[in-house]
Design an enzyme around this catalytic site. Structure first.
Site, PDB file in Angstrom:
ATOM      1  CG  ASP A  22      -1.867   1.171   1.260  1.00  0.00           C
ATOM      2  OD1 ASP A  22      -2.326   1.568   0.172  1.00  0.00           O
ATOM      3  OD2 ASP A  22      -2.165   1.685   2.352  1.00  0.00           O
ATOM      4  CG  HIS A  65      -4.761   8.700   3.100  1.00  0.00           C
ATOM      5  ND1 HIS A  65      -4.298   9.477   2.051  1.00  0.00           N
ATOM      6  CD2 HIS A  65      -4.999   7.472   2.590  1.00  0.00           C
ATOM      7  CE1 HIS A  65      -4.251   8.729   0.959  1.00  0.00           C
ATOM      8  NE2 HIS A  65      -4.673   7.514   1.250  1.00  0.00           N
ATOM      9  N   GLY A  66      -6.803   9.133   7.213  1.00  0.00           N
ATOM     10  CA  GLY A  66      -6.798   9.485   8.632  1.00  0.00           C
ATOM     11  C   GLY A  66      -8.193   9.745   9.161  1.00  0.00           C
ATOM     12  N   GLY A  93      -8.752   6.200   1.878  1.00  0.00           N
ATOM     13  CA  GLY A  93      -9.326   7.094   2.873  1.00  0.00           C
ATOM     14  C   GLY A  93     -10.720   6.677   3.295  1.00  0.00           C
ATOM     15  CB  SER A 119     -10.767   5.150   8.301  1.00  0.00           C
ATOM     16  OG  SER A 119     -10.033   3.960   8.120  1.00  0.00           O
ATOM     17  CG  ASN A 170      -6.797   0.778   0.002  1.00  0.00           C
ATOM     18  OD1 ASN A 170      -7.307  -0.045  -0.749  1.00  0.00           O
ATOM     19  ND2 ASN A 170      -5.530   1.136  -0.104  1.00  0.00           N
ATOM     20  CB  ALA A 182      -4.962   1.976   6.904  1.00  0.00           C
ATOM     21  CB  THR A 183      -7.154   5.445   9.961  1.00  0.00           C
ATOM     22  OG1 THR A 183      -6.130   6.062   9.177  1.00  0.00           O
ATOM     23  CG2 THR A 183      -7.316   6.225  11.259  1.00  0.00           C
TER      24      THR A 183
END
Length: 281
Positions: free
Chosen positions: A82, A179-180, A208, A210, A229, A231-232
């Site tokens: 990633d 992102h975040g 992005g 999340s 995707n 992640a956070t």
């Protein structure tokens, strides 16, 4: 079954108008919990490693673990890098056994993005490795203008040009995510997504994810997003569960293994929710 090509998994999802969730993982637990739920839900899933996680779990180890567990699974499983920041990082992931890589040069000029992405594609395709690229800007969720300003969004005409010039197998697009953790609610540009989907024949990816409201994600899956995707939020779900154990102090003999066991139910509930969301449930 063995690890499958990410593009094959995503093209199958596109036919069903659904989305495959790609979870950022970094250890045995965060990998195995995803695969267990995917098995229960009988749905494909992707596992990805962010480059900085390589200090906790080397690319070769991550790849070996995913492949070992995928061989025992009855659902398609994909593995990928990633946000690779360079040609060298992409090649390191390939050398470690990754079958797909995402490289992100979207912060550079369009010309440099094309040139650097094409360089990775040429090397990877010669080895049968899939490549995901990004055009548009998926910025940081703590900066409101990054996801609210349409100036950062992917232009369908530019997307077509980028695909022709780079030959990427999957395309990450900017339609209002970042992102975040968001400082305000994002609002996905679904009309732009429809145009992107109509203009291209390449699986589209949403980074992005999340914190994006469920109804917006459902609309994204229905209108061309084949890969989401995460992640956070996945990482924070585990963090919060571990923090609760530590703050609770209920164990007579505190052990880190207690923390990991405690994190599993919350993590898998989150995984299941997203997988079902991708399947239109």
């Amino acid at each position: 079954m063995a690890v499958e090509r990410v593009t094959d998994i995503l093209r199958a999802a596109d036919k069903e108008k659904c989305g495959v969730i790609s979870f950022a993982a970094f250890n045995l637990e965060s990998i195995s919990w995803v695969l267990e739920v995917a098995e229960e839900e009988k749905t494909p899933v992707l596992l990805m490693e962010y480059p900085t996680y390589n200090t906790m779990m080397p690319f070769s180890t991550f790849s070996a673990v995913v492949k070992d567990l995928a061989a025992k699974a009855r659902v398609p499983v994909g593995i990928m890098l990633d946000h690779g920041p360079s040609f060298e990082t992409a090649m390191a992931a390939v050398a470690g056994g990754f079958t797909s890589v995402m490289v992100d040069f979207s912060g550079e000029s369009y010309e440099e993005n094309v040139r650097k992405t094409r360089e990775v594609v040429r090397a990877c395709h010669a080895m049968g490795i899939d490549v995901e690229g990004e055009v548009g800007r998926v910025g940081d969720a703590d900066t409101e203008s990054d996801y609210l300003s349409s100036d950062n969004y992917t232009d369908p005409k530019v997307a077509v040009d980028y695909l022709e010039k780079t030959g990427v197998d999957q395309l990450a697009v900017a339609i209002g995510t970042a992102h975040g953790n968001y400082v305000s609610e994002p609002h996905l540009d679904i009309e732009r997504l429809k145009l992107l989907n109509a203009a291209t024949d390449t699986p589209l990816v949403l980074h992005g994810g999340s914190g994006v409201p469920d109804d917006q994600l459902r609309a994204a899956f229905q209108n061309g997003v084949n890969k989401l995707n995460i992640a956070t939020h996945y990482n924070q779900i585990m963090y919060d569960a571990v923090a609760d154990v530590i703050r609770g102090g209920k164990s007579a003999t505190p052990r880190i293994s207690d923390c990991m066991k405690a994190a599993k139910p919350a993590a898998q509930e989150f995984i299941r929710h997203l997988i079902r969301l991708g399947n239109g449930k």
